[in-house]
Design an enzyme around this catalytic site. Structure first.
Site, mmCIF file in Angstrom:
data_model
loop_
_atom_site.group_PDB
_atom_site.id
_atom_site.type_symbol
_atom_site.label_atom_id
_atom_site.label_comp_id
_atom_site.label_asym_id
_atom_site.label_seq_id
_atom_site.Cartn_x
_atom_site.Cartn_y
_atom_site.Cartn_z
ATOM 1 N N GLU A 99 -47.232 -54.695 137.568
ATOM 2 C CA GLU A 99 -46.350 -53.525 137.480
ATOM 3 C C GLU A 99 -44.924 -54.043 137.318
ATOM 4 O OE1 GLU A 99 -46.611 -50.130 137.802
ATOM 5 O OE2 GLU A 99 -48.795 -50.085 137.929
ATOM 6 N N ASP A 193 -30.391 -54.275 117.803
ATOM 7 C CA ASP A 193 -30.233 -53.130 116.912
ATOM 8 C C ASP A 193 -30.869 -53.578 115.607
ATOM 9 O OD1 ASP A 193 -29.232 -51.429 114.830
ATOM 10 O OD2 ASP A 193 -27.799 -50.665 116.297
ATOM 11 N N HIS A 194 -32.082 -53.087 115.330
ATOM 12 C CA HIS A 194 -32.830 -53.711 114.234
ATOM 13 C C HIS A 194 -32.158 -53.507 112.876
ATOM 14 C CE1 HIS A 194 -34.740 -49.736 113.767
ATOM 15 N NE2 HIS A 194 -35.164 -50.127 112.576
ATOM 16 N N LYS A 198 -31.540 -56.165 109.126
ATOM 17 C CA LYS A 198 -31.990 -55.860 107.756
ATOM 18 C C LYS A 198 -31.178 -56.704 106.773
ATOM 19 C CE LYS A 198 -33.544 -51.169 108.790
ATOM 20 N NZ LYS A 198 -34.983 -51.139 108.511
ATOM 21 N N HIS A 257 -27.496 -47.574 115.075
ATOM 22 C CA HIS A 257 -27.680 -48.160 113.747
ATOM 23 C C HIS A 257 -26.555 -47.809 112.761
ATOM 24 C CE1 HIS A 257 -31.479 -48.871 115.546
ATOM 25 N NE2 HIS A 257 -32.027 -47.710 115.266
HETATM 26 N N1 LIG Z 1 -42.442 -48.556 118.902
HETATM 27 C C1 LIG Z 1 -41.450 -48.809 118.098
HETATM 28 O O1 LIG Z 1 -41.584 -48.934 116.854
HETATM 29 C C2 LIG Z 1 -40.077 -48.968 118.631
HETATM 30 C C3 LIG Z 1 -39.843 -48.960 119.993
HETATM 31 N N2 LIG Z 1 -38.587 -49.183 120.468
HETATM 32 C C4 LIG Z 1 -38.324 -49.219 121.916
HETATM 33 O O2 LIG Z 1 -39.168 -50.175 122.541
HETATM 34 C C5 LIG Z 1 -39.540 -49.759 123.814
HETATM 35 C C6 LIG Z 1 -41.052 -49.764 123.949
HETATM 36 O O3 LIG Z 1 -41.607 -48.890 123.006
HETATM 37 P P1 LIG Z 1 -43.178 -48.831 122.701
HETATM 38 O O4 LIG Z 1 -43.769 -50.186 122.578
HETATM 39 O O5 LIG Z 1 -43.323 -47.885 121.594
HETATM 40 O O6 LIG Z 1 -43.746 -48.174 124.053
HETATM 41 P P2 LIG Z 1 -45.260 -47.952 124.491
HETATM 42 O O7 LIG Z 1 -45.289 -46.694 125.280
HETATM 43 O O8 LIG Z 1 -46.189 -48.097 123.358
HETATM 44 O O9 LIG Z 1 -45.540 -49.174 125.491
HETATM 45 C C7 LIG Z 1 -45.079 -49.195 126.805
HETATM 46 C C8 LIG Z 1 -45.461 -50.502 127.465
HETATM 47 O O10 LIG Z 1 -44.922 -50.516 128.791
HETATM 48 C C9 LIG Z 1 -45.963 -50.848 129.708
HETATM 49 N N3 LIG Z 1 -45.743 -50.172 130.980
HETATM 50 C C10 LIG Z 1 -45.448 -48.869 131.177
HETATM 51 N N4 LIG Z 1 -45.265 -48.641 132.488
HETATM 52 C C11 LIG Z 1 -45.430 -49.834 133.120
HETATM 53 C C12 LIG Z 1 -45.328 -50.262 134.462
HETATM 54 N N5 LIG Z 1 -45.002 -49.400 135.451
HETATM 55 N N6 LIG Z 1 -45.538 -51.539 134.740
HETATM 56 C C13 LIG Z 1 -45.875 -52.425 133.779
HETATM 57 N N7 LIG Z 1 -45.989 -52.090 132.475
HETATM 58 C C14 LIG Z 1 -45.765 -50.813 132.155
HETATM 59 C C15 LIG Z 1 -47.223 -50.362 129.049
HETATM 60 O O11 LIG Z 1 -48.256 -51.107 129.639
HETATM 61 P P3 LIG Z 1 -49.734 -50.522 129.931
HETATM 62 O O12 LIG Z 1 -50.346 -50.392 128.588
HETATM 63 O O13 LIG Z 1 -50.339 -51.588 130.738
HETATM 64 O O14 LIG Z 1 -49.542 -49.209 130.610
HETATM 65 C C16 LIG Z 1 -46.938 -50.748 127.595
HETATM 66 O O15 LIG Z 1 -47.159 -52.125 127.443
HETATM 67 C C17 LIG Z 1 -38.892 -48.390 124.017
HETATM 68 O O16 LIG Z 1 -37.683 -48.583 124.692
HETATM 69 C C18 LIG Z 1 -38.641 -47.908 122.598
HETATM 70 O O17 LIG Z 1 -37.518 -47.039 122.527
HETATM 71 C C19 LIG Z 1 -37.549 -49.433 119.610
HETATM 72 C C20 LIG Z 1 -37.712 -49.441 118.253
HETATM 73 C C21 LIG Z 1 -38.975 -49.174 117.652
HETATM 74 O O1 LIG Z 2 -34.642 -46.744 115.795
HETATM 75 C C1 LIG Z 2 -35.196 -45.944 115.075
HETATM 76 O O2 LIG Z 2 -35.368 -46.285 113.785
HETATM 77 C C2 LIG Z 2 -36.334 -45.608 112.986
HETATM 78 C C3 LIG Z 2 -35.961 -45.936 111.547
HETATM 79 O O3 LIG Z 2 -36.035 -47.315 111.359
HETATM 80 P P1 LIG Z 2 -36.299 -47.892 109.909
HETATM 81 O O4 LIG Z 2 -36.172 -49.355 110.067
HETATM 82 O O5 LIG Z 2 -37.683 -47.424 109.514
HETATM 83 O O6 LIG Z 2 -35.268 -47.277 109.034
HETATM 84 C C4 LIG Z 2 -36.324 -44.115 113.215
HETATM 85 O O7 LIG Z 2 -37.380 -43.509 112.495
HETATM 86 C C5 LIG Z 2 -36.502 -43.851 114.680
HETATM 87 O O8 LIG Z 2 -36.414 -42.438 114.931
HETATM 88 C C6 LIG Z 2 -35.447 -44.559 115.492
HETATM 89 O O9 LIG Z 2 -35.753 -44.476 116.877
#
Ligand SMILES: NC(=O)C1=CN([C@@H]2O[C@H](COP(=O)(O)OP(=O)(O)OC[C@H]3O[C@@H](n4cnc5c(N)ncnc54)[C@H](OP(=O)(O)O)[C@@H]3O)[C@@H](O)[C@H]2O)C=CC1
Ligand SMILES: O=C1O[C@H](COP(=O)(O)O)[C@@H](O)[C@H](O)[C@H]1O
Length: 509
Positions: A99, A193-194, A198, A257
């Site tokens: 956790e 900041d992805h 780019k 961004h």
């Molecule tokens: N997904 C994307 O494309 C993007 C995401 N982000 C940012 O990245 C971050 C993560 O996003 P994302 O991967 O989509 O999130 P997800 O919801 O897919 O994943 C969350 C992760 O956190 C873990 N988790 C949650 N609660 C706990 C806990 N209490 N203890 C330990 N592990 C925990 C989960 O583990 P478990 O499976 O074991 O519960 C899982 O590995 C966010 O801040 C999001 O804004 C930024 C840009 C793009």
């Molecule tokens: O951070 C974010 O970016 C995506 C857009 O990213 P891109 O690289 O595909 O242009 C956006 O869709 C999302 O809402 C936002 O959280």
């Protein structure tokens, strides 16, 4: 790695290290982070001795974790899937169950990291990547500190990458910065900041400062205005509505961004290319933004909107308020257009327009620099002139490249003018696709180069600007209205009016 002169930038070579990813069973890790590391390995850029330790709470063996990652890598990696490269990478992937708030989990993580180093000859460098939901950021940082994992030991380094969102307003961003900086030194902190990773965003500085022809024109004397457009042809797919309702277009895309792109396109030349040299100049741009700090100024300079049901890419789509996990009474914007003024000598009187929207006709991000018209004394008298003749377009994505529009004579016996385009495409000029943003950024963090990461003051200055607008929308007695646009159109009429007031039009993409 910084592409500029080696002797002018302060960074070390990428070294072997353990990368601990918090939230490793999540979407970001599977779709972006591990494929980025894999692609670096394919290109021979990942230093040998990089280990990946996934940290999350569900039960998983190392083997189960690896095979889940492999399955997704096969689907999303830009360089296909090479079994040999993957199996070499996979040997160095581990899973640690805990956790986020469990002190014992961090104690055992520290032991495991030491054990991996001992067995595999690691040096003890650590890169902690916080890829969890933001409510866990504090916990993870504090637990890292309590376990002593934040400290660099025996000539090694410890760094932290923090994902977005970096706060939801100025107060929460300041709080998070306090926690981060009480755990890791600012120089060891990498706020990702992805968009900065780019390819074309990186090329902005090269375009401006490695070409003598543009910089003399890059000011209010020659530039009429600039536009930054980020169009998306998606809505709230994949359950994003819940997150988006708390965020909205302004906080989700503009605060980070798009203001980062603005700072690159508007900054003064840095004195050197060190991380702080560049970031010192970027932050001055954000600090110089005129503040829209009353509801009246917000109404005059900012448009917010939601999409109604329509068609995108030939498919019928729901309106924003009908989307999954979105309230039918939602007052969250899925589109925003902002008129900005930068109060510096260089940009006095030059408006910058930023627009971002979901469910627009296509995915496209670009910056366009609109030059002032040539004096109308010669050709204007004969032809009526060609207004808006010179536009430099920097395509961030897709089809990364740069084009320059200029006025030309139409071949023939009479004098008729028409705009033509000189076009540079990365794919044809360099014959290969660009790496994913996360590849570049992960490698930079491993190499200790923070140039393409946001510094504390940049993030806080950006929130200061955004907070006034959010305040006018959500906390004032006379909030500016929410406009509407049909999904699949180019946004609300109010956004067209916003730019037309200054005598300009949005560029057609
Ligand atoms: N997904 C994307 O494309 C993007 C995401 N982000 C940012 O990245 C971050 C993560 O996003 P994302 O991967 O989509 O999130 P997800 O919801 O897919 O994943 C969350 C992760 O956190 C873990 N988790 C949650 N609660 C706990 C806990 N209490 N203890 C330990 N592990 C925990 C989960 O583990 P478990 O499976 O074991 O519960 C899982 O590995 C966010 O801040 C999001 O804004 C930024 C840009 C793009
Ligand atoms: O951070 C974010 O970016 C995506 C857009 O990213 P891109 O690289 O595909 O242009 C956006 O869709 C999302 O809402 C936002 O959280």
């Amino acid at each position: 790695m910084n592409p500029f002169r080696e002797d002018l930038v302060s960074r070390s070579r990428p070294e072997p290290c353990s990368i601990v990813i918090f939230g490793a069973t999540g979407d970001l890790t599977h779709r972006k982070l591990v494929p980025a590391l894999y692609n670096l390995a394919v290109d021979g850029e990942l230093p040998t001795g990089v280990r990946i330790i996934g940290f999350a709470r569900r039960d998983k063996s190392d083997e189960e974790f690896r095979s889940g990652l492999e399955e997704l890598n096969k689907k999303v990696s830009r360089s296909g899937h090479d079994d040999e490269v993957w199996s070499h990478l996979a040997e160095n992937i581990f899973y640690h169950k805990s956790e986020f708030n469990d002190a014992d989990g961090y104690k055992s993580l520290a032991e495991r990291l030491d054990q991996i180093d001992e067995e595999r000859g690691g040096k003890g460098n650590r890169l902690f990547y916080i890829a969890s939901a933001p409510e866990f950021f504090d916990d993870i940082l504090i637990q890292l500190k309590n376990a002593g994992l934040n400290e660099a030991k025996d000539g090694c380094w410890a760094r932290v990458i923090v994902e977005k969102p970096f706060g939801t307003d100025l107060a929460t961003a300041k709080h998070l910065n306090e926690v981060v900086n009480s755990t890791f030194h600012e120089s060891a902190t990498y706020r990702i900041d992805h968009y900065l990773g780019k390819e074309t965003a990186q090329n902005l500085m090269v375009l401006r400062f490695a070409n003598a022809i543009f910089e003399p024109l890059w000011n209010s004397r020659y530039i009429s205005h600039m536009q930054i457009t980020c169009a998306e042809n998606l809505g709230m797919e994949g359950g994003r509505g819940g997150y988006y309702e708390k965020s909205g277009a302004l906080r989700d895309m503009v605060q980070n961004h798009l203001l980062q792109l603005l700072s690159l396109v508007a900054m003064e030349p840095p004195t050197d290319l060190s991380a702080d040299g560049v970031r010192d100049e970027k932050v001055k741009v954000i600090r110089s933004l005129r503040q829209w700090d009353t509801p009246e100024k917000v109404a005059e300079n900012v448009v917010r909107a939601q999409y109604t049901a329509g068609h995108v890419d030939g498919k019928e789509v729901l309106g924003y308020r009908q989307e999954d996990r979105v309230s039918p009474e939602s007052d969250t914007e899925a589109y925003v257009a902002v008129r900005l003024l930068i109060d510096t000598w260089r940009w006095s009187g030059v408006p910058f327009y930023i627009r971002m929207g979901k469910q627009l006709p296509k995915k496209s991000t670009e910056i366009s620099v609109h030059f002032k018209d040539a004096p109308n004394v010669l050709f204007g008298a004969l032809t009526g002139g060609v207004p808006g003749g010179n536009v430099l377009v920097i395509r961030i994505q897709p089809d990364e490249g740069i084009s320059l529009r200029m006025v030309s004579k139409i071949p023939g016996t009479s004098l008729r003018l028409e705009p033509v385009k000189m076009d540079f495409h990365y794919s044809t000029s360099f014959g290969k696709g660009s790496p994913e943003a996360y590849e570049r950024l992960l490698l930079d963090a491993i190499a200790g180069d923070a140039t393409l990461f946001a510094r504390r003051d940049e993030v806080e200055e950006a929130w200061r600007f955004i907070d006034h607008i959010e305040h006018a929308w959500h906390q004032s007695d006379n909030p500016p209205p929410m406009a509407e646009y049909v999904a699949g159109s180019w946004g609300p009429k109010e956004a067209d009016d916003l730019i037309k007031k200054d005598g300009h039009d949005w560029r057609r993409l």
